[in-house]
Each structure stands twice: as C-alpha cells, then as structure tokens.
Design an enzyme around this catalytic site. Structure first.
Site, PDB file in Angstrom:
ATOM      1  N   ARG A 281      22.086   9.472  58.142  1.00  0.00           N
ATOM      2  CA  ARG A 281      23.172   9.461  57.148  1.00  0.00           C
ATOM      3  C   ARG A 281      23.483  10.873  56.658  1.00  0.00           C
ATOM      4  O   ARG A 281      24.489  11.475  57.010  1.00  0.00           O
ATOM      5  CB  ARG A 281      22.803   8.540  55.981  1.00  0.00           C
ATOM      6  CG  ARG A 281      23.991   8.151  55.085  1.00  0.00           C
ATOM      7  CD  ARG A 281      24.328   9.148  53.998  1.00  0.00           C
ATOM      8  NE  ARG A 281      23.218   9.406  53.088  1.00  0.00           N
ATOM      9  CZ  ARG A 281      23.249  10.357  52.169  1.00  0.00           C
ATOM     10  NH1 ARG A 281      24.298  11.169  52.062  1.00  0.00           N
ATOM     11  NH2 ARG A 281      22.211  10.559  51.371  1.00  0.00           N
ATOM     12  N   ASP A 282      22.608  11.452  55.895  1.00  0.00           N
ATOM     13  CA  ASP A 282      22.849  12.783  55.329  1.00  0.00           C
ATOM     14  C   ASP A 282      22.860  13.849  56.417  1.00  0.00           C
ATOM     15  O   ASP A 282      23.589  14.839  56.333  1.00  0.00           O
ATOM     16  CB  ASP A 282      21.760  13.086  54.295  1.00  0.00           C
ATOM     17  CG  ASP A 282      22.078  14.299  53.443  1.00  0.00           C
ATOM     18  OD1 ASP A 282      23.252  14.725  53.400  1.00  0.00           O
ATOM     19  OD2 ASP A 282      21.147  14.834  52.804  1.00  0.00           O
TER      20      ASP A 282
ATOM     21  N   HIS B 130      14.343  15.799  47.232  1.00  0.00           N
ATOM     22  CA  HIS B 130      15.294  16.014  48.319  1.00  0.00           C
ATOM     23  C   HIS B 130      15.697  17.484  48.306  1.00  0.00           C
ATOM     24  O   HIS B 130      16.554  17.897  47.531  1.00  0.00           O
ATOM     25  CB  HIS B 130      16.513  15.112  48.081  1.00  0.00           C
ATOM     26  CG  HIS B 130      17.529  15.151  49.174  1.00  0.00           C
ATOM     27  ND1 HIS B 130      17.768  14.067  49.992  1.00  0.00           N
ATOM     28  CD2 HIS B 130      18.390  16.118  49.576  1.00  0.00           C
ATOM     29  CE1 HIS B 130      18.736  14.376  50.848  1.00  0.00           C
ATOM     30  NE2 HIS B 130      19.126  15.622  50.617  1.00  0.00           N
TER      31      HIS B 130
ATOM     32  N   HIS C  82      17.018  21.045  50.167  1.00  0.00           N
ATOM     33  CA  HIS C  82      17.684  21.737  51.265  1.00  0.00           C
ATOM     34  C   HIS C  82      17.029  23.109  51.426  1.00  0.00           C
ATOM     35  O   HIS C  82      16.475  23.664  50.466  1.00  0.00           O
ATOM     36  CB  HIS C  82      19.178  21.875  50.975  1.00  0.00           C
ATOM     37  CG  HIS C  82      19.932  20.592  51.171  1.00  0.00           C
ATOM     38  ND1 HIS C  82      21.052  20.499  51.948  1.00  0.00           N
ATOM     39  CD2 HIS C  82      19.703  19.335  50.690  1.00  0.00           C
ATOM     40  CE1 HIS C  82      21.496  19.250  51.946  1.00  0.00           C
ATOM     41  NE2 HIS C  82      20.697  18.527  51.180  1.00  0.00           N
TER      42      HIS C  82
ATOM     43  N   CYS D  85      26.369  19.228  53.131  1.00  0.00           N
ATOM     44  CA  CYS D  85      27.137  18.420  52.196  1.00  0.00           C
ATOM     45  C   CYS D  85      28.608  18.745  52.394  1.00  0.00           C
ATOM     46  O   CYS D  85      28.999  19.900  52.277  1.00  0.00           O
ATOM     47  CB  CYS D  85      26.725  18.699  50.747  1.00  0.00           C
ATOM     48  SG  CYS D  85      27.727  17.796  49.541  1.00  0.00           S
TER      49      CYS D  85
ATOM     50  N   ASN E  86      18.912  20.018  55.568  1.00  0.00           N
ATOM     51  CA  ASN E  86      17.802  19.438  54.819  1.00  0.00           C
ATOM     52  C   ASN E  86      16.466  19.988  55.300  1.00  0.00           C
ATOM     53  O   ASN E  86      16.373  20.590  56.381  1.00  0.00           O
ATOM     54  CB  ASN E  86      17.790  17.919  55.039  1.00  0.00           C
ATOM     55  CG  ASN E  86      18.953  17.210  54.394  1.00  0.00           C
ATOM     56  OD1 ASN E  86      18.995  17.047  53.191  1.00  0.00           O
ATOM     57  ND2 ASN E  86      19.905  16.775  55.208  1.00  0.00           N
TER      58      ASN E  86
END
Length: 313
Positions: free
Chosen positions: A27-28, A221, A223, A254, A263
């Site tokens: 997803r991300d 989370h 980055h 993003c 990430n």
C-alpha cells in the site's frame, strides 16, 4: 548472494523479545509509483511477503482513484487474493465512509484511517481541517467497530511538516489522542518526511503515555530521508514499542509530501533485530529475493542496504 546471510546475533538488553513487523509495502510502498503496477504483480508481491513469514500486511487503499491512481484496483486485488486478503491481519486504508463501504463490500476485517498532526497536511491530504477530519473519521471508526473490524489510526507529520516546519510534541500527542479516543485499536506514529531523531521520538512517546496511550497500542512508522529510521526505531523499542512499520525493499513515499522518501526497509529492520536477538519470525533470504524480484518489476534498484549487500546489486 553474499556469503554472510545473517548477522552475528548478540542479544541486546532493553528490547522486547519479539517485534511485529507491520508490512506497508503493497500500500504505502507502491502508492507513489508513477507507472501502473499490474494487479497480478501486486497479488504475487503480497503472497511472497506472506511466504517470507510476514503476518500483518497492509494490502491496499480504498481512496478515490483520482487521488491515488496506483491503488485504483483495490477491489480487483482483494478478489484475486480471495481468502488470503480477508483477515484482521490484512488491513486496508479507508479515507472516509465511502471507502469503508467499498472495504465492507470486499469483506475485509481490518481498516486503517489516516489523520494528520498538522493543519497544513490535513488540508493537502484530506481537503479539510484537522478538526473536520476527526469528525469525518468518527462514523468510520464506529461502523467498523460495530462490524467487529480491527481499526488502526495513522497520524502523519508527527516529527515535522514541510509546510509548517517543526511541530510541537504536545500538539502531536493531542492529535493522536483525538483519534484514539474515537475507539481505534492501534496508533501508528508517522515520521512522514523522515526528520525525526531519537530524542524527539523519546519525547513524543512519553507524551503519548501521559495521555493514556500505552506502548502496547503504538506502532512506529519512520521514513529514512535523513538516515534516521533505524536509530529512531531502536529508541522506540527501548521505550516499549513492539510494532514497527516497514516496507520491503524500502519502497515508498507520500504523494502529498514530495520531501518524503522511502520507508524503513523491512530487510534493514530484520537484519538489525536478528543481530540484537529479537524474534521476528521472518525469513530474510525470502525477503531479499522478493525485493530483487519487485525491483525488476518496477525497473529500478531496491533502496534497502541489506538487499544491496546480500544480492550483490
């Protein structure tokens, strides 16, 4: 492949015995890719991740295709995955009630909402104020809970915002508490642009605990824009966190914050945890092989240092 397949394990004090890796690659990790990734490739990616031992895998998002075209095939992907995609361990992102409707039609059992610690990003990402976004999420969380679904709350820009600059720790903690007060099961604290540092992480986690959000309900989370993701993760683990978001191959970014690079790479995280004697249940060789394969599908090298070292890439 390198002849060094695993780090030498020397148990490190002050860490949890086991860490749950919350995989966000499908997803991300993929949402910011410009070229469309075929649904069948996404499905194979997820199946390979599961085969490598990952249990919690965020599969896709039911955001409007206009905003994230890469994930426009969410329903098709879940249909391809069938039973594999229907589990409390296969969350999908839902931006609003319409997204929740689509997720329910796909019979998912876990969802995630995506809030912001800052006004600027709330407007950029959600098209409304932070207060209005909380109001929007309230019925999403209630309906999800009434349906017996597991709910995660992401809060972005917790360690800095490209439009607002530094974000006070107390303001971030308040934003997190607002979403958790809706009844969410887990909070993911996001360093969306990668500017966080260990002391900052320590301060925010302490502020969250003061607001009654225990470390057992928090995931982190990070980055890796400034190379701080692993050091920040280690700080969070020492504070009692045991859920870490990561993306196989370091995929990610993003679409609304151009300064947000990849990430934390799942392989880099697993290498560190293996060396520290922390259990993850993951097969590093299979993760590396999956990243090499996915890099070939995307036509670009993996950002993971461990993948590069072990694959000779």
């Amino acid at each position: 492949m390198s002849s060094i397949a695993l780090p030498q394990s020397e148990p490190m004090t002050g860490l949890p015995p086991k860490v749950t890796v919350y995989e966000v690659g499908p997803r991300d990790g993929l949402q910011n890719e410009r070229d469309t990734v075929p649904t069948q490739v996404k499905a194979q990616f997820i199946r390979r991740l599961l085969d490598a031992g990952l249990e919690t895998v965020e599969t896709t998002s039911f955001v409007h295709p206009r905003w994230v075209p890469q994930l426009a095939d969410a329903s098709e992907l879940l249909a391809d995955l069938d039973e594999v995609g229907r589990s409390p361990l296969r969350p999908v992102l839902v931006p609003n009630e319409r997204g929740l409707d689509r997720a329910m039609e796909a019979d998912v059992e876990a969802v995630a909402i995506f809030g912001s610690a800052t006004e600027a990003f709330a407007q950029k990402n959600l098209g409304r104020s932070r207060e209005e976004s909380v109001e929007m999420f309230a019925p999403v969380v209630k309906r999800s809970q009434d349906a017996g679904m597991w709910v995660r709350a992401y809060v972005s820009m917790c360690f800095g915002d490209p439009w607002e600059g530094p974000v006070p720790v107390d303001r971030v903690a308040d934003a997190c508490a607002e979403l958790m007060d809706l009844g969410c099961d887990q909070l993911s604290v996001g360093d969306t642009i990668g500017t966080g540092t260990p002391g900052h992480v320590e301060a925010l986690l302490a502020a969250l605990e003061q607001r009654g959000i225990g470390m057992d309900r928090i995931g982190v989370h990070f980055h890796d824009t400034y190379g701080q993701a692993l050091s920040n993760t280690l700080t969070a683990l020492r504070a009692g966190v045991s859920v870490v978001d990561a993306s196989t191959g370091g995929l990610g970014g993003c679409p609304y914050a151009k300064s947000a690079t990849g990430n934390l790479a799942t392989e880099d995280l697993v290498w560190m945890l293996n060396g520290a004697g922390v259990e993850t249940g993951l097969d590093l060789d299979k993760l590396v092989a999956t990243s090499v394969w996915m890099a070939q599908q995307l036509g670009k090298p993996s950002a993971s240092r461990v993948v590069k070292a072990l694959s000779g890439a």
